[in-house]
Motif scaffolding. Structure first.
Motif, mmCIF file in Angstrom:
data_model
loop_
_atom_site.group_PDB
_atom_site.id
_atom_site.type_symbol
_atom_site.label_atom_id
_atom_site.label_comp_id
_atom_site.label_asym_id
_atom_site.label_seq_id
_atom_site.Cartn_x
_atom_site.Cartn_y
_atom_site.Cartn_z
ATOM 1 N N GLY A 20 18.296 3.308 24.996
ATOM 2 C CA GLY A 20 18.598 2.885 26.392
ATOM 3 C C GLY A 20 19.635 1.810 26.325
ATOM 4 O O GLY A 20 20.236 1.443 25.408
ATOM 5 N N ARG A 43 16.295 11.775 23.191
ATOM 6 C CA ARG A 43 17.159 13.009 23.507
ATOM 7 C C ARG A 43 18.176 13.288 22.466
ATOM 8 O O ARG A 43 19.081 12.351 22.303
ATOM 9 N N ASN A 97 4.953 5.477 21.047
ATOM 10 C CA ASN A 97 5.746 5.613 19.834
ATOM 11 C C ASN A 97 5.551 4.761 18.472
ATOM 12 O O ASN A 97 6.096 5.220 17.391
ATOM 13 N N ASN A 148 19.202 -11.884 27.845
ATOM 14 C CA ASN A 148 19.938 -10.815 27.273
ATOM 15 C C ASN A 148 19.996 -9.672 28.292
ATOM 16 O O ASN A 148 19.609 -8.733 28.031
ATOM 17 N N ILE A 149 20.908 -10.135 29.219
ATOM 18 C CA ILE A 149 21.272 -8.722 30.020
ATOM 19 C C ILE A 149 22.201 -7.890 29.053
ATOM 20 O O ILE A 149 23.173 -8.297 28.811
ATOM 21 N N GLU A 291 10.419 -3.247 34.322
ATOM 22 C CA GLU A 291 9.180 -3.741 33.841
ATOM 23 C C GLU A 291 8.207 -4.549 34.396
ATOM 24 O O GLU A 291 6.916 -4.311 34.716
HETATM 25 N N1 LIG Z 1 18.322 -3.544 29.579
HETATM 26 C C1 LIG Z 1 18.196 -5.093 29.191
HETATM 27 O O1 LIG Z 1 18.958 -5.842 29.543
HETATM 28 C C2 LIG Z 1 17.262 -5.659 28.438
HETATM 29 C C3 LIG Z 1 16.104 -5.004 28.484
HETATM 30 N N2 LIG Z 1 14.829 -5.423 27.557
HETATM 31 C C4 LIG Z 1 13.645 -4.761 27.593
HETATM 32 O O2 LIG Z 1 13.858 -3.440 26.661
HETATM 33 C C5 LIG Z 1 12.997 -2.596 26.957
HETATM 34 C C6 LIG Z 1 13.798 -1.357 26.991
HETATM 35 O O3 LIG Z 1 14.392 -1.310 28.109
HETATM 36 P P1 LIG Z 1 15.975 -0.835 28.561
HETATM 37 O O4 LIG Z 1 16.538 -0.223 27.309
HETATM 38 O O5 LIG Z 1 16.620 -1.648 28.916
HETATM 39 O O6 LIG Z 1 15.454 0.512 29.437
HETATM 40 P P2 LIG Z 1 16.534 1.527 29.861
HETATM 41 O O7 LIG Z 1 15.930 2.216 31.011
HETATM 42 O O8 LIG Z 1 17.861 1.313 29.858
HETATM 43 O O9 LIG Z 1 16.105 2.871 28.616
HETATM 44 C C7 LIG Z 1 14.951 3.314 28.494
HETATM 45 C C8 LIG Z 1 14.976 4.080 27.200
HETATM 46 O O10 LIG Z 1 13.633 4.492 26.781
HETATM 47 C C9 LIG Z 1 13.468 5.844 26.644
HETATM 48 N N3 LIG Z 1 11.949 6.520 27.042
HETATM 49 C C10 LIG Z 1 11.773 6.678 27.988
HETATM 50 N N4 LIG Z 1 10.701 7.378 27.776
HETATM 51 C C11 LIG Z 1 10.460 7.301 26.509
HETATM 52 C C12 LIG Z 1 9.165 7.671 25.648
HETATM 53 N N5 LIG Z 1 8.215 8.151 26.083
HETATM 54 N N6 LIG Z 1 9.495 7.528 24.108
HETATM 55 C C13 LIG Z 1 10.520 6.754 23.660
HETATM 56 N N7 LIG Z 1 11.614 6.472 24.539
HETATM 57 C C14 LIG Z 1 11.506 6.808 25.907
HETATM 58 C C15 LIG Z 1 14.407 6.358 27.566
HETATM 59 O O11 LIG Z 1 14.878 7.613 27.135
HETATM 60 C C16 LIG Z 1 15.861 5.369 27.427
HETATM 61 O O12 LIG Z 1 16.313 5.408 26.220
HETATM 62 C C17 LIG Z 1 12.163 -2.713 28.092
HETATM 63 O O13 LIG Z 1 10.904 -3.613 27.983
HETATM 64 C C18 LIG Z 1 13.034 -4.016 28.876
HETATM 65 O O14 LIG Z 1 12.453 -5.076 29.292
HETATM 66 C C19 LIG Z 1 14.872 -6.585 26.898
HETATM 67 C C20 LIG Z 1 15.974 -7.316 27.152
HETATM 68 C C21 LIG Z 1 17.305 -6.899 27.812
#
Ligand SMILES: NC(=O)C1=CN([C@@H]2O[C@H](COP(=O)(O)OP(=O)(O)OC[C@H]3O[C@@H](n4cnc5c(N)ncnc54)[C@H](O)[C@@H]3O)[C@@H](O)[C@H]2O)C=CC1
Ligand SMILES: O=C(CO)COP(=O)(O)O
Length: 367
Positions: A20, A43, A97, A148-149, A291
């Motif tokens: 993601g 995917r 996972n 960390n956006i 989250e």
């Molecule tokens: N986006 C950001 O700026 C930041 C996010 N985070 C954290 O990182 C974590 C992931 O968030 P993002 O990447 O931002 O979310 P996102 O919404 O951009 O992507 C989520 C990802 O998880 C995948 N996913 C969904 N269901 C799944 C499953 N059952 N098994 C495996 N993968 C699955 C999706 O296909 C996608 O690739 C969250 O906990 C978030 O809080 C932490 C720091 C920065």
């Protein structure tokens, strides 16, 4: 560009699980730090686009990814030879996972959570889910958190984070792998504080979004941020965190970034709710993980168990449930003290852990 940093990581195989916005961005950071990186995407089409076009248009539009970045939808390929495994999946899927990756994990590899949520059904932090699912020793569990956006970092706008592990040497190894020219990684051994900072700032960012959606100005938001860090600190210290961690990048730093950024999904979700959308409508509109919405009930459950009041988070829960109008959310608006209370910018007892640690350290040096 070859730098000393690149050379330190030469030949270091690492895997990122989740493609993601954060998984893909973090994979770029690791590549730019000189690591040999493979990202796993659930995917096939996402893996294919990253592998072939060096793009992830759904999550990071307009970003060119490093040529050296590899991607696959095959866990066995992603994990082959990976000494460090970074986890960037939604908190509610992490447990499954982990079970999926278990057969391909090297027994000595270190797992690092980049996830900022708690498991709803168990109230566990991600490091606890990792220990519980894979029976890992604490020296094999790490966390990275900070302001960390993802999109800003993908554009190489400079920032930093904290790599945390019970074993400082392991934290240093993780930080070395994750230090790129635009991303500085510090270290600590306070896994609880580092993790909880990332979880709790999402809840305060929801509150900020809500009052923003209502149309309140900077005074309200400043009051929520200030009282918010006090709530975050008190909760975390009660769970064994060092209060200093909460005033660092993984606490205050991340709180500021998430509360200020229109790119934040938690902030955005809060704004939609403040504008009158229901929780379900907001979830439907959000294309990405927010989250905070999932973390509110388990965090309040943990707070109740420890007898801690979290007035802002409680109000967020009431707004989400439809029991409070968004316009009534605010630390002062709902206060009904018979006797005015002292402000206590840092809650009573929050520094006790620091003094205890300092004393122990002194005792350790004398011994
Ligand atoms: N986006 C950001 O700026 C930041 C996010 N985070 C954290 O990182 C974590 C992931 O968030 P993002 O990447 O931002 O979310 P996102 O919404 O951009 O992507 C989520 C990802 O998880 C995948 N996913 C969904 N269901 C799944 C499953 N059952 N098994 C495996 N993968 C699955 C999706 O296909 C996608 O690739 C969250 O906990 C978030 O809080 C932490 C720091 C920065
Ligand atoms: O954790 C983040 C920034 O540090 C990302 O915040 P959001 O999940 O609200 O987008």
């Amino acid at each position: 560009m070859v730098t000393g940093r690149n050379l330190r990581n030469r030949g270091r195989r690492v895997a990122v699980i989740g493609a993601g916005s954060w998984g893909t961005t973090f994979a770029k950071v690791l590549c730019d730090a000189g690591c040999d990186v493979t990202v796993w995407a659930r995917r096939r089409e996402v893996a294919h686009e990253i592998q072939v076009a060096k793009r992830n248009t759904q999550y990071l539009a307009g970003i060119n990814l490093p040529k050296s970045l590899k991607a696959t939808d095959d866990l066995s390929v992603a994990l082959r030879g990976a000494g460090l495994v970074f986890l960037a999946v939604p908190s509610q899927t992490l447990r499954q996972n982990l079970l999926d990756i278990e057969p391909y994990l090297d027994r000595r590899s270190v797992l690092v959570s980049l996830v900022k949520g708690v498991e709803k059904t168990t109230t566990m932090r991600m490091s606890q889910v990792m220990a519980d699912t894979l029976d890992l020793d604490p020296t094999r569990i790490g966390v990275i958190s900070g302001p960390n956006i993802a999109l800003e970092i993908a554009k190489e706008q400079p920032t930093g984070g904290v790599a945390s592990c019970a074993d400082l040497t392991v934290a240093q190894e993780i930080a070395t792998a994750a230090s790129a020219p635009y991303f500085r990684t510090y270290v600590n051994t306070d896994v609880v504080g580092t993790e909880l900072g990332g979880v709790l700032k999402n809840l305060i960012a929801l509150a900020i979004g809500i009052v923003d959606g209502v149309g309140y100005g900077e005074n309200t938001k400043a009051a929520i941020i200030t009282r918010g860090i006090a709530e975050m600190t008190q909760f975390s210290v009660a769970h064994g965190a060092d209060p200093a961690t909460l005033s660092g990048l993984a606490g205050l730093g991340d709180l500021i970034a998430t509360c200020q950024s229109p790119l934040s999904r938690n902030n955005t979700a809060g704004r939609l709710i403040g504008q009158g959308y229901t929780q379900e409508e907001t979830r439907e509109q959000m294309q990405q993980v927010a989250e905070g919405i999932t973390s509110v009930p388990p965090v309040l459950e943990l707070a109740r168990e420890l007898g801690i009041r979290m007035p802002i988070v409680e109000q967020v829960q009431m707004v989400l449930d439809g029991r409070m109008a968004p316009k009534d959310l605010g630390p002062h608006l709902a206060t009904e003290d018979d006797v005015p209370q002292p402000e206590q910018a840092i809650p009573d007892g929050a520094h006790e852990g620091t003094w205890r640690r300092l004393l122990n350290r002194l005792k350790g040096t004398q011994a």
